[in-house]
Motif scaffolding. Structure first.
Motif, PDB file in Angstrom:
ATOM      1  N   ARG A  21       0.807  -1.217   0.000  1.00 31.55           N
ATOM      2  CA  ARG A  21       0.000   0.000   0.000  1.00 31.55           C
ATOM      3  C   ARG A  21       0.848   1.279   0.000  1.00 31.55           C
ATOM      4  NH1 ARG A  21      -2.107  -1.119   6.080  1.00 31.55           N
ATOM      5  NH2 ARG A  21      -0.363  -0.211   7.245  1.00 31.55           N
ATOM      6  N   ALA A  22       2.148   1.147   0.224  1.00 28.33           N
ATOM      7  CA  ALA A  22       3.010   2.331   0.289  1.00 28.33           C
ATOM      8  C   ALA A  22       3.284   2.878  -1.102  1.00 28.33           C
ATOM      9  CB  ALA A  22       4.318   2.001   0.994  1.00 28.33           C
ATOM     10  N   GLU A  76       5.894   4.584   9.054  1.00 28.25           N
ATOM     11  CA  GLU A  76       4.817   4.772   8.075  1.00 28.25           C
ATOM     12  C   GLU A  76       4.109   6.103   8.308  1.00 28.25           C
ATOM     13  OE1 GLU A  76       1.485   2.086   8.330  1.00 28.25           O
ATOM     14  OE2 GLU A  76       1.119   2.245   6.171  1.00 28.25           O
ATOM     15  N   VAL A  78       0.852   8.256   7.220  1.00 26.62           N
ATOM     16  CA  VAL A  78      -0.489   8.144   6.636  1.00 26.62           C
ATOM     17  C   VAL A  78      -1.124   9.532   6.657  1.00 26.62           C
ATOM     18  CG1 VAL A  78      -2.728   6.986   6.740  1.00 26.62           C
ATOM     19  CG2 VAL A  78      -0.673   5.801   7.542  1.00 26.62           C
ATOM     20  N   ASP A  87      -6.804   8.190   2.163  1.00 30.67           N
ATOM     21  CA  ASP A  87      -5.550   7.982   2.890  1.00 30.67           C
ATOM     22  C   ASP A  87      -4.442   7.541   1.935  1.00 30.67           C
ATOM     23  OD1 ASP A  87      -6.486   8.733   5.320  1.00 30.67           O
ATOM     24  OD2 ASP A  87      -6.764   6.705   6.098  1.00 30.67           O
ATOM     25  N   HIS A  89      -0.296   6.259   1.936  1.00 28.07           N
ATOM     26  CA  HIS A  89       0.685   5.627   2.834  1.00 28.07           C
ATOM     27  C   HIS A  89       2.078   5.768   2.245  1.00 28.07           C
ATOM     28  CE1 HIS A  89      -2.495   3.394   5.144  1.00 28.07           C
ATOM     29  NE2 HIS A  89      -3.137   3.620   4.013  1.00 28.07           N
TER      30      HIS A  89
END
Length: 254
Positions: A21-22, A76, A78, A87, A89
């Motif tokens: 998801r980053a 992380e 967010v 959002d 990440h």
């Protein structure tokens, strides 16, 4: 704001989800990502949180216990400063890097944080994190892959046939896979990113095969849309490192 982590997921799944998801996971050092492959357990904690008008940001610390007894930490960030307000990440290997990234967010976070605006959780305590990791080691490790006998030789043939990359596995690999009698499929990576101003997706699968001679072998399939016309494309490689390098190259082409 809750720690973005499912307490019941395995460490392997947690790492995959975190990297997947980053937005900037390709910028992490290769050596660091390779070390994460040996993570046995993990603990996550909220480090700081800041809300301003319609914007919010939070920083989390993810600590991993590795097979060599050492620990590794990822930071992380967010936030919801993107155009769609959802959002986003980002991952960093060092606390100073995540602080710098947070300071560069758009207007709304320009004023200094105060104790009222900021929450600092137990993630600041390294010893506590390692204590939690030690407790997590009592959890049984993830089960080994389960091979399914389901026309596996034909599955291998179809995987190799749809590969479009010039350096796909050759006849030697194809010949070995004709002796496959069971297989498993596992997604090991997935993410969306921007390439040349266009959103594209990358997914990496491991196709593992059990052969008639009792040996195991895998091929690695990359599915992506980093093509000139945005169409879906499949590439297949003999090892994971080459597959990840191919994804990184595709993601950095501008």
């Amino acid at each position: 704001m809750n720690v973005p982590n499912d307490a019941y997921e395995t460490t392997e799944t947690h790492v995959e989800r975190l990297l997947g998801r980053a937005l900037n996971s390709f910028d992490l050092p290769d050596a660091l990502v390779e070390r994460l492959d040996s993570a046995l357990a993990h603990a996550s904690a909220l480090h700081s949180s800041h809300h301003s008008a319609q914007l919010h940001r939070a920083t989390y610390r993810h600590t991993y216990l590795l097979t060599d007894g050492s620990s590794l930490t990822l930071w992380e960030l967010v936030h919801n400063t993107g155009r769609d307000g959802g959002d986003q990440h980002e991952l960093y290997a060092d606390e100073s890097e995540v602080r710098l990234a947070a300071s560069r967010l758009p207007a709304g976070f320009s004023e200094p944080e105060t104790d009222r605006e900021r929450y600092r959780g137990p993630g600041l305590d390294v010893d506590l994190d390692l204590e939690l990791l030690g407790a997590l080691l009592s959890t049984p490790p993830a089960a080994a892959p389960v091979y399914e006998p389901d026309d596996s030789a034909d599955h291998a043939r179809r995987v190799l046939r749809r590969a479009e990359n010039a350096d796909r596995p050759g006849e030697e690999v194809a010949a070995r896979l004709r002796g496959a009698f069971a297989h498993h499929i596992k997604q090991v990576f997935g993410r969306q990113c921007s390439v040349a101003g266009r959103d594209v997706g990358f997914t990496l699968y491991e196709h593992g095969f059990l052969l008639l001679d009792g040996t195991e072998m895998s091929v690695w399939e990359v599915e992506h849309t980093a093509t000139p016309d945005g169409r879906h494309m499949c590439e297949v490689y003999e090892d994971e490192r080459t597959a990840r390098e191919a994804m990184e190259l595709r993601a950095r082409v501008r």
